[in-house]
Design a protein around this motif. Sequence first.
Motif, PDB file in Angstrom:
ATOM      1  N   ARG A 132       1.835  40.328 -26.046  1.00  0.00           N
ATOM      2  CA  ARG A 132       1.210  40.502 -24.729  1.00  0.00           C
ATOM      3  C   ARG A 132      -0.135  39.771 -24.689  1.00  0.00           C
ATOM      4  O   ARG A 132      -0.840  39.678 -25.693  1.00  0.00           O
ATOM      5  CB  ARG A 132       0.936  41.984 -24.445  1.00  0.00           C
ATOM      6  CG  ARG A 132       2.143  42.889 -24.595  1.00  0.00           C
ATOM      7  CD  ARG A 132       2.935  42.974 -23.323  1.00  0.00           C
ATOM      8  NE  ARG A 132       4.078  43.866 -23.464  1.00  0.00           N
ATOM      9  CZ  ARG A 132       4.764  44.347 -22.439  1.00  0.00           C
ATOM     10  NH1 ARG A 132       4.423  44.031 -21.206  1.00  0.00           N
ATOM     11  NH2 ARG A 132       5.788  45.140 -22.654  1.00  0.00           N
ATOM     12  N   ARG A 133      -0.488  39.268 -23.515  1.00  0.00           N
ATOM     13  CA  ARG A 133      -1.821  38.692 -23.322  1.00  0.00           C
ATOM     14  C   ARG A 133      -2.747  39.818 -22.868  1.00  0.00           C
ATOM     15  O   ARG A 133      -2.533  40.446 -21.831  1.00  0.00           O
ATOM     16  CB  ARG A 133      -1.775  37.575 -22.276  1.00  0.00           C
ATOM     17  CG  ARG A 133      -3.128  36.908 -22.040  1.00  0.00           C
ATOM     18  CD  ARG A 133      -2.965  35.652 -21.188  1.00  0.00           C
ATOM     19  NE  ARG A 133      -2.184  35.909 -19.993  1.00  0.00           N
ATOM     20  CZ  ARG A 133      -2.682  36.445 -18.870  1.00  0.00           C
ATOM     21  NH1 ARG A 133      -3.956  36.771 -18.811  1.00  0.00           N
ATOM     22  NH2 ARG A 133      -1.904  36.639 -17.819  1.00  0.00           N
TER      23      ARG A 133
ATOM     24  N   SER B  12      -6.622  41.600 -18.912  1.00  0.00           N
ATOM     25  CA  SER B  12      -5.400  41.320 -18.161  1.00  0.00           C
ATOM     26  C   SER B  12      -4.771  42.667 -17.797  1.00  0.00           C
ATOM     27  O   SER B  12      -5.207  43.715 -18.299  1.00  0.00           O
ATOM     28  CB  SER B  12      -4.437  40.512 -19.032  1.00  0.00           C
ATOM     29  OG  SER B  12      -3.957  41.328 -20.090  1.00  0.00           O
TER      30      SER B  12
ATOM     31  N   ARG C 111      -6.423  36.926 -30.902  1.00  0.00           N
ATOM     32  CA  ARG C 111      -5.241  36.086 -30.709  1.00  0.00           C
ATOM     33  C   ARG C 111      -4.081  36.604 -31.553  1.00  0.00           C
ATOM     34  O   ARG C 111      -2.935  36.680 -31.083  1.00  0.00           O
ATOM     35  CB  ARG C 111      -5.561  34.635 -31.061  1.00  0.00           C
ATOM     36  CG  ARG C 111      -4.427  33.669 -30.679  1.00  0.00           C
ATOM     37  CD  ARG C 111      -4.752  32.231 -31.044  1.00  0.00           C
ATOM     38  NE  ARG C 111      -6.041  31.817 -30.504  1.00  0.00           N
ATOM     39  CZ  ARG C 111      -7.069  31.427 -31.255  1.00  0.00           C
ATOM     40  NH1 ARG C 111      -6.955  31.417 -32.576  1.00  0.00           N
ATOM     41  NH2 ARG C 111      -8.205  31.066 -30.709  1.00  0.00           N
TER      42      ARG C 111
ATOM     43  N   GLU D 138      -2.735  39.784 -30.003  1.00  0.00           N
ATOM     44  CA  GLU D 138      -1.877  39.472 -28.865  1.00  0.00           C
ATOM     45  C   GLU D 138      -0.505  38.991 -29.337  1.00  0.00           C
ATOM     46  O   GLU D 138       0.527  39.355 -28.740  1.00  0.00           O
ATOM     47  CB  GLU D 138      -2.549  38.414 -27.987  1.00  0.00           C
ATOM     48  CG  GLU D 138      -3.780  38.936 -27.239  1.00  0.00           C
ATOM     49  CD  GLU D 138      -4.485  37.865 -26.443  1.00  0.00           C
ATOM     50  OE1 GLU D 138      -4.972  38.157 -25.334  1.00  0.00           O
ATOM     51  OE2 GLU D 138      -4.558  36.708 -26.933  1.00  0.00           O
TER      52      GLU D 138
ATOM     53  N   ASP E   9      -7.958  37.800 -20.093  1.00  0.00           N
ATOM     54  CA  ASP E   9      -8.013  36.564 -19.318  1.00  0.00           C
ATOM     55  C   ASP E   9      -9.333  35.884 -19.643  1.00  0.00           C
ATOM     56  O   ASP E   9     -10.409  36.468 -19.454  1.00  0.00           O
ATOM     57  CB  ASP E   9      -7.929  36.858 -17.809  1.00  0.00           C
ATOM     58  CG  ASP E   9      -6.543  37.337 -17.408  1.00  0.00           C
ATOM     59  OD1 ASP E   9      -5.562  36.908 -18.033  1.00  0.00           O
ATOM     60  OD2 ASP E   9      -6.442  38.165 -16.481  1.00  0.00           O
TER      61      ASP E   9
END
Length: 282
Positions: A46-47, A59, A38, A41, A50
């Motif tokens: 950016r993520r 992702s 986390r 990110e 998923d």
Amino acid sequence: MLDAAAVQAFVLVADLASFTRAAAALNSSQAAVSLKIRRLEEALGRRLLDRTPRLVRLSPDGATFLPAARELVAAQHKAIGAFTQEERRIGVAISHHIVGADLTTLLQHLHRSDPGLVVEVRITTSAEALAALKDGSSDCAIVLNHDGRRRDGEVLFTEEFRWTAVPDFDFRPGAVLPLATQASPCNVRAMAVSALDKAGIRWSEVFVGGGAQTIGAAVRAGLAVAALARRVAPIGTVDVGRKLGLPPLPARDVVLLSGTGSVTKRQAIKLLGRSFRALAGR
């Protein structure tokens, strides 16, 4: 600056498709791994993954970042080893009863975690693996702890054994059970025939193999039933224990035993143990 530990955690989650398995490989907790990713990110904006209750996958941004993340992890290992001239090489002896087709995945995971590590793998019996460790021809051994008396190894996971056969294997109650086994002496063979004898089930060896793969070939050919670990059971075979009224087989701990060795070898063996635990959770 990116947190290298967080990048490594991301690579492991991507490879293993699981926070739980990545945490096991890192000897950490699922919550800690999730927190690292986390924060990664957030740092990237950016993520990368998923997440669903049943699935973890990359992702689009995660797929883009993964090759660079692998390079960063590899560079970190290279930097750590910059001041040592010792070649990072370990000899590993593994019981054929606990590694099968997933050996490819294990080697991939080791290479991705440390691209510069040279691994010499010997697939053999537990007795021969322990002998190789004793005489120094292998740096570590991964074997089944059959008698429970070994206290000097690291328990990686517990392996389940099952009566394995093709789905349409024909056996009638009261008949002599055709059995495929490893050549004696073999602790798995002793475990299997002891269970059958205690249950009063007559059996006859119709095939004697030189390893789990050859035994698996006889099972796939429909010749016999065999006591095999879940992970080495051939594709297309099933657990027929309940269907045929066979006695349950006990589980066995899989243990990692190692010699003293150098700091470099001990670190490599620790990595091997983490990789094997992660593989067991797949």
